[in-house]
Design an enzyme around this catalytic site. Structure first.
Site, PDB file in Angstrom:
ATOM      1  N   CYS A 185      -6.513  -6.147   4.719  1.00 41.58           N
ATOM      2  CA  CYS A 185      -7.856  -5.978   3.582  1.00 41.58           C
ATOM      3  C   CYS A 185      -8.657  -6.989   3.707  1.00 41.58           C
ATOM      4  O   CYS A 185      -9.307  -8.074   4.605  1.00 41.58           O
ATOM      5  CB  CYS A 185      -7.418  -5.305   2.804  1.00 41.58           C
ATOM      6  SG  CYS A 185      -8.479  -4.212   1.801  1.00 41.58           S
ATOM      7  N   HIS A 213      -3.254  -1.223   3.200  1.00 42.64           N
ATOM      8  CA  HIS A 213      -1.970  -2.343   2.511  1.00 42.64           C
ATOM      9  C   HIS A 213      -0.958  -2.194   2.497  1.00 42.64           C
ATOM     10  O   HIS A 213      -0.397  -1.427   1.285  1.00 42.64           O
ATOM     11  CB  HIS A 213      -2.509  -2.621   0.958  1.00 42.64           C
ATOM     12  CG  HIS A 213      -3.684  -2.932   0.286  1.00 42.64           C
ATOM     13  ND1 HIS A 213      -4.398  -4.690  -0.153  1.00 42.64           N
ATOM     14  CD2 HIS A 213      -5.384  -2.604   0.063  1.00 42.64           C
ATOM     15  CE1 HIS A 213      -5.129  -4.563  -0.067  1.00 42.64           C
ATOM     16  NE2 HIS A 213      -5.559  -3.188  -0.185  1.00 42.64           N
ATOM     17  N   GLU A 267       1.664  -3.348   2.287  1.00 45.55           N
ATOM     18  CA  GLU A 267       3.047  -3.933   1.480  1.00 45.55           C
ATOM     19  C   GLU A 267       3.006  -2.798  -0.129  1.00 45.55           C
ATOM     20  O   GLU A 267       3.418  -3.625  -0.987  1.00 45.55           O
ATOM     21  CB  GLU A 267       2.225  -5.662   0.862  1.00 45.55           C
ATOM     22  CG  GLU A 267       0.899  -5.596  -0.189  1.00 45.55           C
ATOM     23  CD  GLU A 267      -0.904  -5.772   1.451  1.00 45.55           C
ATOM     24  OE1 GLU A 267      -0.863  -4.970   1.800  1.00 45.55           O
ATOM     25  OE2 GLU A 267      -1.271  -5.402   0.385  1.00 45.55           O
TER      26      GLU A 267
HETATM   27  N1  GLN Z   1     -13.232  -5.624  -0.935  1.00 44.65           N
HETATM   28  C1  GLN Z   1     -12.268  -6.810  -1.033  1.00 44.65           C
HETATM   29  C2  GLN Z   1     -13.256  -7.909  -0.220  1.00 44.65           C
HETATM   30  O1  GLN Z   1     -14.307  -8.434  -0.087  1.00 44.65           O
HETATM   31  C3  GLN Z   1     -11.330  -6.896  -0.457  1.00 44.65           C
HETATM   32  C4  GLN Z   1     -10.376  -5.648  -1.534  1.00 44.65           C
HETATM   33  C5  GLN Z   1      -8.828  -6.234  -1.106  1.00 44.65           C
HETATM   34  O2  GLN Z   1      -8.472  -6.989  -0.394  1.00 44.65           O
HETATM   35  N2  GLN Z   1      -8.624  -4.792  -1.197  1.00 44.65           N
HETATM   36  O3  GLN Z   1     -12.604  -9.073  -0.076  1.00 44.65           O
END
Ligand code: GLN
Length: 201
Positions: free
Chosen positions: A79, A180, A182
């Site tokens: 992410c 994710h 994790e």
């Molecule tokens: N929206 C987040 C960002 O811009 C990422 C979200 C996440 O890691 N769950 O970094």
């Protein structure tokens, strides 16, 4: 035993440390350049990429981490971590730093324009069926030559705009997922990365 660090400036660090320990490596948080020097691979957690990018500069980790990834140290970003590894970000903040290493264009908060979180069953190459949790996640809009697409959001009515979007990629020693693993207690994506670390070592 391989040593894998988790960048521990912001985000869901603890969950990655647990998943890595379960994949039989020594998992360590990284906050200082000396700690980075001791690891065989690194995980960039989910969190907020703009905050992590700012903290990377403050903690003087931006250049050393960029250099190690460029030299071939295996890296896995989930992410926000995917955003940091991308060579180009759409809808980022203008002052957001990139570590780079992945020849992709990602769109930040791409799913978040519809709904904040989203779940889907994915067919992940070399891993199998994965239940993926997306939280204000990016998706990959463009991949360069040498980037392998490992998973896409399947076509379904609920997927809406997200249908068919690329959500897992690999380019040599760099792996990234929009979701994710994790958070779901399924250790297979971490084990896939640990195999990359062992192969590099
Ligand atoms: N929206 C987040 C960002 O811009 C990422 C979200 C996440 O890691 N769950 O970094």
């Amino acid at each position: 035993m391989s040593v894998v660090g988790v960048l521990a400036l912001q985000g869901d660090v603890r969950e990655h440390l647990v998943a890595l320990a379960e994949a039989d490596v020594l998992a360590r948080p990284i906050r200082r350049p000396e700690e980075l020097a001791e690891v065989d691979g690194v995980v960039l957690p989910g969190g907020e990429s703009t905050a992590i990018s700012r903290l990377l500069a403050t903690f003087e980790l931006l250049e050393p981490l960029r250099a190690r990834i460029a030299e071939g140290m295996p890296a896995y970003g989930s992410c926000a971590g995917m955003i940091l590894l991308a060579d180009e970000v759409l809808d980022g903040r203008p002052d957001q730093h990139q570590l780079g290493g992945l020849d992709i264009v990602v769109r930040r908060n791409a799913f978040g324009r519809q709904v904040d979180s989203f779940e889907a069953e994915l067919d992940f190459t070399d891993v199998g069926d994965v239940h993926a949790v997306f939280i204000r996640a990016p998706w990959v809009e463009k991949t360069g030559e040498g980037v392998e697409v490992l998973a896409r959001v399947p076509d379904s009515v609920e997927a809406g705009d997200a249908a068919g979007r690329i959500v897992a990629v690999r380019q040599g020693h760099v792996l990234a997922t929009s979701f994710h693993p994790e958070l779901t207690g399924d250790g297979r994506v971490h084990r896939f990365f640990v195999d990359m670390v062992r192969a590099a070592g």
